[in-house]
Design a protein around this motif. Structure first.
Motif, PDB file in Angstrom:
ATOM      1  N   ARG A  98      -4.874 -12.793  -1.945  1.00 52.12           N
ATOM      2  CA  ARG A  98      -4.174 -13.176  -0.718  1.00 52.12           C
ATOM      3  C   ARG A  98      -3.696 -11.953   0.055  1.00 52.12           C
ATOM      4  NH1 ARG A  98      -0.438 -18.435  -2.410  1.00 52.12           N
ATOM      5  NH2 ARG A  98      -2.176 -19.742  -3.141  1.00 52.12           N
ATOM      6  N   MET A  99      -3.243 -10.931  -0.668  1.00 49.02           N
ATOM      7  CA  MET A  99      -2.752  -9.728   0.002  1.00 49.02           C
ATOM      8  C   MET A  99      -3.887  -8.948   0.650  1.00 49.02           C
ATOM      9  SD  MET A  99       0.245  -8.442  -2.552  1.00 49.02           S
ATOM     10  CE  MET A  99       0.926  -7.349  -1.305  1.00 49.02           C
ATOM     11  N   VAL A 100      -5.050  -8.965   0.018  1.00 48.66           N
ATOM     12  CA  VAL A 100      -6.223  -8.327   0.620  1.00 48.66           C
ATOM     13  C   VAL A 100      -6.612  -9.066   1.904  1.00 48.66           C
ATOM     14  CG1 VAL A 100      -8.690  -7.901   0.334  1.00 48.66           C
ATOM     15  CG2 VAL A 100      -7.115  -7.355  -1.529  1.00 48.66           C
ATOM     16  N   THR A 101      -6.629 -10.392   1.829  1.00 49.13           N
ATOM     17  CA  THR A 101      -6.980 -11.208   2.992  1.00 49.13           C
ATOM     18  C   THR A 101      -6.026 -10.967   4.154  1.00 49.13           C
ATOM     19  OG1 THR A 101      -7.920 -12.934   1.571  1.00 49.13           O
ATOM     20  CG2 THR A 101      -7.331 -13.565   3.818  1.00 49.13           C
ATOM     21  N   ARG A 102      -4.746 -10.793   3.840  1.00 49.85           N
ATOM     22  CA  ARG A 102      -3.735 -10.587   4.884  1.00 49.85           C
ATOM     23  C   ARG A 102      -3.651  -9.123   5.344  1.00 49.85           C
ATOM     24  NH1 ARG A 102       0.999 -14.082   1.789  1.00 49.85           N
ATOM     25  NH2 ARG A 102      -0.083 -16.093   1.842  1.00 49.85           N
ATOM     26  N   GLY A 103      -4.418  -8.247   4.701  1.00 53.76           N
ATOM     27  CA  GLY A 103      -4.431  -6.849   5.101  1.00 53.76           C
ATOM     28  C   GLY A 103      -3.339  -6.004   4.473  1.00 53.76           C
ATOM     29  N   TYR A 104      -2.614  -6.558   3.505  1.00 52.39           N
ATOM     30  CA  TYR A 104      -1.558  -5.791   2.846  1.00 52.39           C
ATOM     31  C   TYR A 104      -2.131  -4.786   1.842  1.00 52.39           C
ATOM     32  CZ  TYR A 104       1.710  -9.352   4.596  1.00 52.39           C
ATOM     33  OH  TYR A 104       2.443 -10.189   5.396  1.00 52.39           O
ATOM     34  N   LEU A 105      -3.253  -5.137   1.248  1.00 55.40           N
ATOM     35  CA  LEU A 105      -3.904  -4.264   0.273  1.00 55.40           C
ATOM     36  C   LEU A 105      -5.285  -3.890   0.785  1.00 55.40           C
ATOM     37  CD1 LEU A 105      -3.112  -5.783  -3.263  1.00 55.40           C
ATOM     38  CD2 LEU A 105      -2.282  -3.629  -2.306  1.00 55.40           C
ATOM     39  N   ASP A 106      -5.561  -2.587   0.801  1.00 49.69           N
ATOM     40  CA  ASP A 106      -6.839  -2.095   1.312  1.00 49.69           C
ATOM     41  C   ASP A 106      -7.103  -0.755   0.627  1.00 49.69           C
ATOM     42  OD1 ASP A 106      -8.874  -0.835   2.730  1.00 49.69           O
ATOM     43  OD2 ASP A 106      -8.268  -1.690   4.645  1.00 49.69           O
ATOM     44  N   ASP A 107      -8.004  -0.746  -0.330  1.00 46.24           N
ATOM     45  CA  ASP A 107      -8.260   0.478  -1.091  1.00 46.24           C
ATOM     46  C   ASP A 107      -8.788   1.607  -0.210  1.00 46.24           C
ATOM     47  OD1 ASP A 107      -7.328  -0.544  -3.430  1.00 46.24           O
ATOM     48  OD2 ASP A 107      -9.258  -0.624  -4.467  1.00 46.24           O
ATOM     49  N   HIS A 108      -9.540   1.271   0.807  1.00 45.77           N
ATOM     50  CA  HIS A 108     -10.061   2.298   1.721  1.00 45.77           C
ATOM     51  C   HIS A 108      -8.907   2.967   2.465  1.00 45.77           C
ATOM     52  CE1 HIS A 108     -12.261   4.114   5.079  1.00 45.77           C
ATOM     53  NE2 HIS A 108     -13.351   4.029   4.317  1.00 45.77           N
ATOM     54  N   ALA A 109      -8.006   2.156   2.996  1.00 46.54           N
ATOM     55  CA  ALA A 109      -6.841   2.696   3.707  1.00 46.54           C
ATOM     56  C   ALA A 109      -5.929   3.458   2.758  1.00 46.54           C
ATOM     57  CB  ALA A 109      -6.068   1.566   4.383  1.00 46.54           C
ATOM     58  N   PHE A 110      -5.780   2.950   1.538  1.00 45.56           N
ATOM     59  CA  PHE A 110      -4.948   3.643   0.547  1.00 45.56           C
ATOM     60  C   PHE A 110      -5.516   5.029   0.236  1.00 45.56           C
ATOM     61  CE2 PHE A 110      -4.764   4.924  -3.912  1.00 45.56           C
ATOM     62  CZ  PHE A 110      -3.407   5.209  -4.010  1.00 45.56           C
ATOM     63  N   ALA A 111      -6.822   5.094  -0.006  1.00 44.30           N
ATOM     64  CA  ALA A 111      -7.442   6.375  -0.343  1.00 44.30           C
ATOM     65  C   ALA A 111      -7.304   7.365   0.811  1.00 44.30           C
ATOM     66  CB  ALA A 111      -8.913   6.167  -0.695  1.00 44.30           C
ATOM     67  N   ARG A 112      -7.445   6.883   2.037  1.00 45.73           N
ATOM     68  CA  ARG A 112      -7.268   7.759   3.202  1.00 45.73           C
ATOM     69  C   ARG A 112      -5.839   8.290   3.254  1.00 45.73           C
ATOM     70  NH1 ARG A 112      -9.737   9.069   7.816  1.00 45.73           N
ATOM     71  NH2 ARG A 112     -11.538   7.780   7.273  1.00 45.73           N
ATOM     72  N   PHE A 113      -4.871   7.406   3.016  1.00 51.83           N
ATOM     73  CA  PHE A 113      -3.469   7.826   2.969  1.00 51.83           C
ATOM     74  C   PHE A 113      -3.271   8.890   1.899  1.00 51.83           C
ATOM     75  CE2 PHE A 113       0.145   7.242   0.092  1.00 51.83           C
ATOM     76  CZ  PHE A 113       1.198   7.677   0.885  1.00 51.83           C
ATOM     77  N   TRP A 114      -3.832   8.672   0.715  1.00 52.40           N
ATOM     78  CA  TRP A 114      -3.635   9.596  -0.412  1.00 52.40           C
ATOM     79  C   TRP A 114      -4.189  10.983  -0.093  1.00 52.40           C
ATOM     80  CZ3 TRP A 114      -0.809   8.752  -4.720  1.00 52.40           C
ATOM     81  CH2 TRP A 114      -0.908   9.687  -5.748  1.00 52.40           C
ATOM     82  N   ILE A 115      -5.389  11.006   0.459  1.00 53.49           N
ATOM     83  CA  ILE A 115      -6.017  12.295   0.786  1.00 53.49           C
ATOM     84  C   ILE A 115      -5.247  13.005   1.893  1.00 53.49           C
ATOM     85  CG2 ILE A 115      -8.104  13.391   1.699  1.00 53.49           C
ATOM     86  CD1 ILE A 115      -9.695  11.087   0.355  1.00 53.49           C
ATOM     87  N   GLU A 116      -4.854  12.274   2.917  1.00 50.77           N
ATOM     88  CA  GLU A 116      -4.083  12.877   4.006  1.00 50.77           C
ATOM     89  C   GLU A 116      -2.772  13.456   3.481  1.00 50.77           C
ATOM     90  OE1 GLU A 116      -3.649   9.677   6.741  1.00 50.77           O
ATOM     91  OE2 GLU A 116      -5.526  10.115   7.810  1.00 50.77           O
ATOM     92  N   SER A 117      -2.110  12.742   2.605  1.00 51.67           N
ATOM     93  CA  SER A 117      -0.850  13.206   2.032  1.00 51.67           C
ATOM     94  C   SER A 117      -1.050  14.479   1.223  1.00 51.67           C
ATOM     95  CB  SER A 117      -0.253  12.107   1.146  1.00 51.67           C
ATOM     96  OG  SER A 117       0.939  12.548   0.527  1.00 51.67           O
ATOM     97  N   ARG A 118      -2.101  14.515   0.424  1.00 52.68           N
ATOM     98  CA  ARG A 118      -2.409  15.715  -0.360  1.00 52.68           C
ATOM     99  C   ARG A 118      -2.754  16.885   0.565  1.00 52.68           C
ATOM    100  NH1 ARG A 118       0.185  15.081  -4.830  1.00 52.68           N
ATOM    101  NH2 ARG A 118      -0.925  14.165  -6.596  1.00 52.68           N
ATOM    102  N   ASN A 119      -3.548  16.633   1.569  1.00 53.76           N
ATOM    103  CA  ASN A 119      -3.944  17.705   2.487  1.00 53.76           C
ATOM    104  C   ASN A 119      -2.727  18.336   3.166  1.00 53.76           C
ATOM    105  OD1 ASN A 119      -6.657  17.400   1.941  1.00 53.76           O
ATOM    106  ND2 ASN A 119      -7.092  16.176   3.767  1.00 53.76           N
ATOM    107  N   ARG A 120      -1.720  17.504   3.454  1.00 53.90           N
ATOM    108  CA  ARG A 120      -0.524  18.011   4.134  1.00 53.90           C
ATOM    109  C   ARG A 120       0.387  18.801   3.200  1.00 53.90           C
ATOM    110  NH1 ARG A 120      -0.321  12.821   6.367  1.00 53.90           N
ATOM    111  NH2 ARG A 120       1.293  12.269   4.843  1.00 53.90           N
ATOM    112  N   SER A 121       0.619  18.278   2.011  1.00 54.95           N
ATOM    113  CA  SER A 121       1.673  18.850   1.163  1.00 54.95           C
ATOM    114  C   SER A 121       1.172  19.610  -0.054  1.00 54.95           C
ATOM    115  CB  SER A 121       2.622  17.739   0.700  1.00 54.95           C
ATOM    116  OG  SER A 121       1.911  16.750  -0.027  1.00 54.95           O
ATOM    117  N   LYS A 122       0.156  19.113  -0.723  1.00 49.48           N
ATOM    118  CA  LYS A 122      -0.353  19.755  -1.931  1.00 49.48           C
ATOM    119  C   LYS A 122      -1.878  19.727  -1.917  1.00 49.48           C
ATOM    120  CE  LYS A 122       3.609  18.608  -4.879  1.00 49.48           C
ATOM    121  NZ  LYS A 122       4.047  17.932  -6.125  1.00 49.48           N
TER     122      LYS A 122
END
Length: 221
Positions: A98-122
């Motif tokens: 249900r959360m995937v359907t509603r757009g709350y969970l998105d592994d693609h968006a999560f991975a992009r967030f993770w990489i961007e965060s690492r690129n900025r800080s560590k």
């Protein structure tokens, strides 16, 4: 069959309702499912079980949404957190779906967030980022796509090395390369990126701070 005798909003959580059957507290429900009930309504065992199952899904989603309020998370992370809360597997998977359907969970968006965060800080190399994202349950296809698109190994190694420059003043170029190079390799950068970053940094230091490097061989303390 037991009858609904009272529907009472909970004092500590107005989004939940206490359901009383035959004058006694029976179970709690989220307010949306409780709206389907009315006083005098009869409930058989199957109906009660279905209501409680639906409520478990809502509660699992509430737990997940609370976790997501701190930072984005992968489906795997949410699944693991809900398992620790001892929700049944069917409840967990339904909540995630249900959360995937509603757009709350998105592994693609999560991975992009993770990489961007690492690129900025560590900053980390592709090898380290790939390891981290796999541990978060992100698929190899998503990892390959985003690392190719978002990670410049040489630029990342250069940025990561900046945090080591101050403490290496007074060392020889040899020691500088060994220590900073080892640090960058631990961060997952490939050999070519590490060498290119070190060469660039050494050239810059020689131009801007001629006395930065020691002439004689330094110890490794």
């Amino acid at each position: 069959m037991p009858k609904v005798t009272l529907l009472e909003r909970q004092k500590k959580n107005s989004e939940r309702v206490n359901v009383y059957l035959d004058g006694e507290f029976a179970f709690g429900l989220n307010i949306m499912d409780a709206l389907q009930l009315k006083k005098g309504q009869e409930l058989d065992e199957q109906s009660i079980a279905e209501l409680q199952h639906k409520d478990e899904i809502v509660k699992a989603i509430d737990v997940a949404v609370n976790l997501l309020s701190y930072r984005p998370r992968s489906k795997h992370e949410i699944r693991q957190k809900l398992r620790k809360k001892e929700y049944e597997e069917i409840v967990i998977e339904t909540a995630i779906e249900r959360m995937v359907t509603r757009g709350y969970l998105d592994d693609h968006a999560f991975a992009r967030f993770w990489i961007e965060s690492r690129n900025r800080s560590k900053p980390r190399g592709k090898r380290a980022l790939s390891y981290e994202l796999r541990n978060k349950g992100v698929s190899d296809a998503i990892i390959r796509e985003l690392l190719e698109d978002m990670v410049d190994e040489t630029a990342g190694a250069y940025d990561a090395a900046q945090k080591r420059i101050r403490r290496m003043r007074g060392k020889t170029q040899y020691v500088f390369k060994q220590k900073v190079g080892a640090f960058l390799q631990r961060r997952g950068f490939n050999y070519e990126a590490v060498n290119q970053a070190l060469e660039t940094i050494i050239e810059e230091l020689q131009e801007t701070e001629p006395d930065y490097f020691a002439e004689k061989e330094d110890d490794w303390s």
